[in-house]
Design a protein around this motif. Structure first.
Motif, short mmCIF file in Angstrom:
data_model
loop_
_atom_site.label_atom_id
_atom_site.label_comp_id
_atom_site.label_asym_id
_atom_site.label_seq_id
_atom_site.Cartn_x
_atom_site.Cartn_y
_atom_site.Cartn_z
N GLU A 187 -48.26 24.26 15.54
CA GLU A 187 -48.30 23.42 14.46
C GLU A 187 -49.36 22.58 14.72
N ARG A 229 -45.22 19.49 22.04
CA ARG A 229 -45.51 20.83 21.33
C ARG A 229 -46.79 21.52 22.24
N VAL A 248 -39.75 15.83 18.96
CA VAL A 248 -40.05 16.72 18.18
C VAL A 248 -39.08 16.62 16.88
N ASP A 249 -39.48 16.32 15.73
CA ASP A 249 -38.74 16.41 14.50
C ASP A 249 -37.72 17.76 14.55
N GLU A 260 -36.80 19.67 11.90
CA GLU A 260 -37.45 20.88 11.13
C GLU A 260 -38.32 21.57 11.97
N ARG A 261 -39.45 21.01 12.43
CA ARG A 261 -40.38 21.37 13.26
C ARG A 261 -39.70 22.24 14.37
N ARG A 312 -38.66 25.50 13.37
CA ARG A 312 -39.59 26.63 12.94
C ARG A 312 -39.96 26.98 14.21
N MET A 313 -40.25 26.01 15.44
CA MET A 313 -40.69 26.57 16.64
C MET A 313 -39.82 27.47 17.30
#
Length: 193
Positions: A105, A124, A147-148, A150-151, A154-155
């Motif tokens: 992202e 990331r 890293v938050d 939610e992200r 997804r990762m």
């Protein structure tokens, strides 16, 4: 199956792994959980062939076919995000650079240098560079630090979709819960709990 058989690793007088054995499935996402300093990083380094072992053997892993994400991002500060990824790709795969920026992202940050990225963004980018390198096994040390949640979720989904087994060390509950299996550890010397 990946096997560590009676591994002993010592740093000067500190015994980190003492005849430690463990079986890890060669598929899915396996999380190593335990307190800081218990030996998770040393275990990853042994799997990668980076730790000098006094005794024991690692089976089911070819260190030349692993990709290792260190705790430090190890980005090249004089190269942009796009260039940091392209640098690990052979010429025949350079067109994949944008795919890996999207994986992390970071599409909008392709022209940014590491110093212009937040800590989470740099992490990331380091993870994207590691998985872009490819291989038969990903060894990831704190891959989502900064890293938050939610992200990171997804990762993790994208990482799972690559269909390459991964062993990751983490303290983050949301990352642990998203993995296929959790191996709880304590130490030193490292032991399974």
């Amino acid at each position: 199956m990946i096997k560590l058989e009676n591994i002993t690793v010592r740093y000067e007088e500190k015994l980190v792994l003492d005849r430690f054995s463990l079986d890890i499935p060669a598929r899915g996402l396996t999380a190593l959980s335990g307190p800081s300093g218990c030996g998770k990083t040393t275990l990853l380094r042994a799997l990668a062939g980076l730790a000098r072992m006094e005794s024991g053997a690692v089976c089911g892993v070819d260190p030349a076919r692993t990709a290792f994400l260190f705790q430090e991002d190890r980005l090249l500060p004089w190269r942009t995000a796009r260039q940091n990824i392209a640098d690990v790709l052979p010429r025949s795969r350079r067109a994949e650079t944008e795919k890996w920026l999207a994986f992390a992202e970071l599409t909008a940050e392709g022209s940014s240098y590491p110093s212009a990225l937040s800590g989470g963004m740099a992490r990331r980018l380091a993870l994207a560079r590691c998985v872009a390198l490819g291989g038969e096994l990903f060894l990831l040390d704190e891959p989502f630090a900064g890293v938050d949640p939610e992200r990171a979720a997804r990762m993790l989904d994208r990482l799972r979709a690559l269909n390459v087994p991964a062993v990751l060390a983490t303290h983050q509950p949301q990352v642990l819960s998203a993995c296929d299996r959790i191996i709880s550890l304590d130490g030193p010397a490292l032991r399974r709990v």
